[in-house]
Design a protein around this motif. Structure first.
Motif, PDB file in Angstrom:
ATOM      1  N   PRO A 318       0.887  -1.136  -0.057  1.00 35.96           N
ATOM      2  CA  PRO A 318       0.052  -0.004  -0.034  1.00 35.96           C
ATOM      3  C   PRO A 318       0.774   1.209   0.063  1.00 35.96           C
ATOM      4  CG  PRO A 318       0.105  -0.960   2.025  1.00 35.96           C
ATOM      5  CD  PRO A 318       0.750  -2.028   1.285  1.00 35.96           C
ATOM      6  N   ASP A 319       0.182   2.419  -0.055  1.00 31.11           N
ATOM      7  CA  ASP A 319       0.977   3.824  -0.195  1.00 31.11           C
ATOM      8  C   ASP A 319       1.725   3.855   1.137  1.00 31.11           C
ATOM      9  OD1 ASP A 319      -0.406   4.219  -2.476  1.00 31.11           O
ATOM     10  OD2 ASP A 319      -1.747   5.831  -1.590  1.00 31.11           O
ATOM     11  N   SER A 320       1.422   3.229   2.204  1.00 34.01           N
ATOM     12  CA  SER A 320       1.938   3.655   3.477  1.00 34.01           C
ATOM     13  C   SER A 320       3.456   2.804   3.590  1.00 34.01           C
ATOM     14  CB  SER A 320       1.100   3.007   4.693  1.00 34.01           C
ATOM     15  OG  SER A 320       0.763   1.943   4.431  1.00 34.01           O
ATOM     16  N   TYR A 321       3.541   2.037   2.694  1.00 35.28           N
ATOM     17  CA  TYR A 321       4.933   1.413   2.750  1.00 35.28           C
ATOM     18  C   TYR A 321       5.951   2.540   2.304  1.00 35.28           C
ATOM     19  CZ  TYR A 321       9.113  -1.123   0.756  1.00 35.28           C
ATOM     20  OH  TYR A 321      10.321  -1.657   0.572  1.00 35.28           O
ATOM     21  N   TRP A 322       7.458   1.995   2.868  1.00 33.68           N
ATOM     22  CA  TRP A 322       8.540   3.052   2.546  1.00 33.68           C
ATOM     23  C   TRP A 322       9.799   2.266   2.136  1.00 33.68           C
ATOM     24  CZ3 TRP A 322       8.294   8.460   2.896  1.00 33.68           C
ATOM     25  CH2 TRP A 322       7.349   9.098   3.333  1.00 33.68           C
ATOM     26  N   GLY A 323      10.190   2.753   1.053  1.00 33.50           N
ATOM     27  CA  GLY A 323      11.324   2.018   0.587  1.00 33.50           C
ATOM     28  C   GLY A 323      12.508   2.160   1.317  1.00 33.50           C
ATOM     29  N   GLY A 324      13.311   1.097   1.380  1.00 33.37           N
ATOM     30  CA  GLY A 324      14.556   0.976   2.006  1.00 33.37           C
ATOM     31  C   GLY A 324      14.418   0.287   3.408  1.00 33.37           C
ATOM     32  N   THR A 325      13.551  -1.053   3.313  1.00 31.64           N
ATOM     33  CA  THR A 325      13.306  -1.545   4.492  1.00 31.64           C
ATOM     34  C   THR A 325      14.112  -3.034   4.717  1.00 31.64           C
ATOM     35  OG1 THR A 325      11.725  -2.769   5.298  1.00 31.64           O
ATOM     36  CG2 THR A 325      11.810  -3.108   3.168  1.00 31.64           C
ATOM     37  N   ARG A 326      14.422  -3.284   5.871  1.00 35.94           N
ATOM     38  CA  ARG A 326      15.185  -4.593   6.330  1.00 35.94           C
ATOM     39  C   ARG A 326      13.900  -5.475   6.887  1.00 35.94           C
ATOM     40  NH1 ARG A 326      20.466  -2.226   9.502  1.00 35.94           N
ATOM     41  NH2 ARG A 326      20.426  -0.320   8.029  1.00 35.94           N
ATOM     42  N   LEU A 327      12.847  -5.148   6.549  1.00 35.40           N
ATOM     43  CA  LEU A 327      11.655  -6.281   7.068  1.00 35.40           C
ATOM     44  C   LEU A 327      11.692  -7.450   6.181  1.00 35.40           C
ATOM     45  CD1 LEU A 327       8.717  -3.676   8.052  1.00 35.40           C
ATOM     46  CD2 LEU A 327      10.323  -5.167   9.372  1.00 35.40           C
ATOM     47  N   THR A 328      11.660  -8.430   6.695  1.00 32.52           N
ATOM     48  CA  THR A 328      11.275  -9.643   5.909  1.00 32.52           C
ATOM     49  C   THR A 328      10.006  -9.443   5.095  1.00 32.52           C
ATOM     50  OG1 THR A 328      10.125 -10.996   7.600  1.00 32.52           O
ATOM     51  CG2 THR A 328      12.671 -11.047   7.615  1.00 32.52           C
ATOM     52  N   GLU A 329       9.889 -10.418   4.013  1.00 31.37           N
ATOM     53  CA  GLU A 329       8.560 -10.582   3.314  1.00 31.37           C
ATOM     54  C   GLU A 329       7.431 -10.857   4.582  1.00 31.37           C
ATOM     55  OE1 GLU A 329       7.792  -9.241   0.203  1.00 31.37           O
ATOM     56  OE2 GLU A 329       9.826  -8.549   0.316  1.00 31.37           O
ATOM     57  N   GLU A 330       7.656 -11.921   5.131  1.00 30.46           N
ATOM     58  CA  GLU A 330       6.682 -12.096   6.176  1.00 30.46           C
ATOM     59  C   GLU A 330       6.055 -11.173   7.193  1.00 30.46           C
ATOM     60  OE1 GLU A 330       5.884 -15.525   9.704  1.00 30.46           O
ATOM     61  OE2 GLU A 330       7.951 -15.466   8.673  1.00 30.46           O
ATOM     62  N   ASN A 331       7.103 -10.339   7.435  1.00 28.44           N
ATOM     63  CA  ASN A 331       6.854  -9.252   8.494  1.00 28.44           C
ATOM     64  C   ASN A 331       6.062  -7.976   7.721  1.00 28.44           C
ATOM     65  OD1 ASN A 331       7.431 -10.470  10.998  1.00 28.44           O
ATOM     66  ND2 ASN A 331       9.587  -9.537  10.933  1.00 28.44           N
ATOM     67  N   LEU A 332       6.688  -7.812   6.410  1.00 28.22           N
ATOM     68  CA  LEU A 332       5.887  -6.744   5.630  1.00 28.22           C
ATOM     69  C   LEU A 332       4.576  -7.116   5.312  1.00 28.22           C
ATOM     70  CD1 LEU A 332       8.682  -6.110   2.946  1.00 28.22           C
ATOM     71  CD2 LEU A 332       7.612  -4.388   4.341  1.00 28.22           C
ATOM     72  N   ALA A 333       4.316  -8.312   4.997  1.00 32.92           N
ATOM     73  CA  ALA A 333       2.966  -8.928   4.886  1.00 32.92           C
ATOM     74  C   ALA A 333       2.155  -8.786   6.350  1.00 32.92           C
ATOM     75  CB  ALA A 333       2.721 -10.276   4.589  1.00 32.92           C
ATOM     76  N   LYS A 334       2.559  -8.982   7.159  1.00 30.93           N
ATOM     77  CA  LYS A 334       1.830  -8.627   8.490  1.00 30.93           C
ATOM     78  C   LYS A 334       1.593  -7.394   8.842  1.00 30.93           C
ATOM     79  CE  LYS A 334       3.605 -12.930  10.866  1.00 30.93           C
ATOM     80  NZ  LYS A 334       4.528 -13.051  12.112  1.00 30.93           N
ATOM     81  N   LEU A 335       2.686  -6.492   8.489  1.00 31.24           N
ATOM     82  CA  LEU A 335       2.475  -4.957   8.908  1.00 31.24           C
ATOM     83  C   LEU A 335       1.521  -4.342   8.166  1.00 31.24           C
ATOM     84  CD1 LEU A 335       3.413  -2.414  10.379  1.00 31.24           C
ATOM     85  CD2 LEU A 335       5.470  -2.068   8.576  1.00 31.24           C
ATOM     86  N   PHE A 336       1.256  -4.581   6.720  1.00 30.12           N
ATOM     87  CA  PHE A 336       0.429  -4.050   5.895  1.00 30.12           C
ATOM     88  C   PHE A 336      -0.957  -4.944   5.506  1.00 30.12           C
ATOM     89  CE2 PHE A 336       4.631  -2.147   4.838  1.00 30.12           C
ATOM     90  CZ  PHE A 336       4.181  -0.786   5.312  1.00 30.12           C
ATOM     91  N   ALA A 337      -0.947  -6.059   6.153  1.00 29.20           N
ATOM     92  CA  ALA A 337      -2.174  -6.806   6.259  1.00 29.20           C
ATOM     93  C   ALA A 337      -2.200  -7.284   4.653  1.00 29.20           C
ATOM     94  CB  ALA A 337      -3.176  -6.104   6.678  1.00 29.20           C
ATOM     95  N   VAL A 338      -1.407  -7.862   3.897  1.00 32.59           N
ATOM     96  CA  VAL A 338      -1.351  -8.151   2.836  1.00 32.59           C
ATOM     97  C   VAL A 338      -1.238  -9.565   2.591  1.00 32.59           C
ATOM     98  CG1 VAL A 338      -0.800  -6.067   1.638  1.00 32.59           C
ATOM     99  CG2 VAL A 338       0.932  -7.741   2.043  1.00 32.59           C
ATOM    100  N   SER A 339      -1.968 -10.552   1.941  1.00 29.88           N
ATOM    101  CA  SER A 339      -1.584 -11.761   1.443  1.00 29.88           C
ATOM    102  C   SER A 339      -0.949 -12.176   0.468  1.00 29.88           C
ATOM    103  CB  SER A 339      -2.900 -12.544   1.588  1.00 29.88           C
ATOM    104  OG  SER A 339      -3.706 -12.152   0.266  1.00 29.88           O
TER     105      SER A 339
END
Length: 339
Positions: A318-339
């Motif tokens: 979503p729009d609220s994501y910021w480039g330049g992350t070290r979050l895992t894909e799993e944690n990105l999915a949890k943070l932004f509630a995407v499947s």
């Protein structure tokens, strides 16, 4: 471009630190004293902190971690710091709401043997273990240099500031002004605070458009304000102009959508949400008794341009994501509630 770190790599890194905590069988108690959750950048920053702390907790380096949010109120942040001192934490990471208001409380913590590392929004006191940040001055300078070049050194521009009284805001404007002062034919015809927020940035731009029939460029402190500015120009039927931005996913989507329309182009310094992890690693090193570099306030900063934007933009987020992350894909999915 900074590569994404996998969770396994993060765990491997933290296993190599915290030897003193492991040696006595007790992990450190640490805290994040955050100035606000008013921007989506800070939500992601907190998630970066939590991921790193969970890895440290699993390896035994820390036993507990706390988080506070001052809601952009320096008085509340002082109270938050006092609560953390009362909890007997070993170390605190702090991003201050005001560059002087927290000095005495920070110094109180340091005098009590609590190690404090400042990051992101820095206090003026040097009575901290270290200061970790990317250069706000350079952030502002990069956007201003882009705008001056795009306008060939002359034109009428509007300025979208961040949050009044915030040290990040002051630093970014100082950097921009150092450039604009060299170009007398760059005329600042309007200025407003947009609080790094989409709605506030759009509203501020709408007012500035109404007051100024000619605008050739927009210097923005970033956040989601430039995305709001683009939409304000479009809604008003005004030609798009060069605008500086930041690495928010929503803004990058708008950048790609309007690339080549009228005179629109942009540049976006990557103000890294994961700098909190760098600050955390410095704090753990200090708690372990290792020597740390005090001034780390000019960390490397990636720059997004029209040529490399697709390396940073995530159409699946979503729009609220910021480039330049070290979050895992799993944690990105949890943070932004995407499947």
């Amino acid at each position: 471009m900074k590569k994404l770190f996998t969770l396994a790599l993060v765990i491997a890194m933290v296993l190599s630190i915290g030897a003193a905590a492991l040696a006595d069988g007790q992990g450190y108690k640490i805290a994040l004293c955050n100035n606000s959750l008013g921007e989506t950048w800070r939500f992601q920053m907190v998630a970066e902190f939590e991921q790193a702390c969970d890895a440290l907790k699993e390896s035994g380096v820390i036993s507990e971690y706390y988080e506070t949010n001052a809601d952009a109120d320096a008085s509340k942040q002082i109270s938050d710091m006092q609560d953390l001192i009362a909890k007997g934490v070993d170390g605190i990471l702090i991003a201050v709401q005001n560059d002087t208001a927290l000095n005495a409380t920070i110094e109180e913590a340091m005098d009590m043997g609590i190690k404090v590392v400042a990051f992101n929004a820095l206090p003026t006191t040097d009575n901290v273990v270290a200061k970790v940040n990317q250069s706000d001055f350079d952030f502002g300078r990069i956007g201003a240099e882009f705008l001056v070049e795009a306008l060939e050194g002359k034109g009428k521009i509007i300025v979208l500031q961040g949050v009044a009284g915030n040290p990040i805001c002051a630093g970014r404007w100082e950097g921009a002004k150092s450039v604009f002062d060299q170009y007398p034919e760059i005329e600042i015809v309007g200025e407003a605070y947009g609080n790094w927020d989409y709605a506030d940035g759009k509203a501020a731009t709408e007012s500035l458009l109404s007051a100024n029939p000619e605008i050739d460029g927009v210097w923005s402190q970033g956040g989601a304000m430039t995305q709001g500015a683009i939409d304000a120009f479009v809604a008003a039927g005004r030609p798009l102009v060069p605008m500086s931005g930041e690495s928010g996913n929503g803004f990058m989507a708008s950048w790609l959508k309007y690339a080549g329309v009228d005179k629109f182009d942009s540049v976006a310094p990557v103000y890294d949400c994961a700098m909190v992890v760098d600050a955390l690693n410095v704090l753990i090193d200090a708690l372990d008794g290792k020597e740390v570099v005090f001034d780390q306030s000019a960390m490397d900063m990636d720059i997004i341009t029209a040529e490399n934007i697709n390396d940073y933009y995530r159409p699946d987020l979503p729009d609220s994501y910021w480039g330049g992350t070290r979050l895992t894909e799993e944690n990105l999915a949890k943070l932004f509630a995407v499947s």
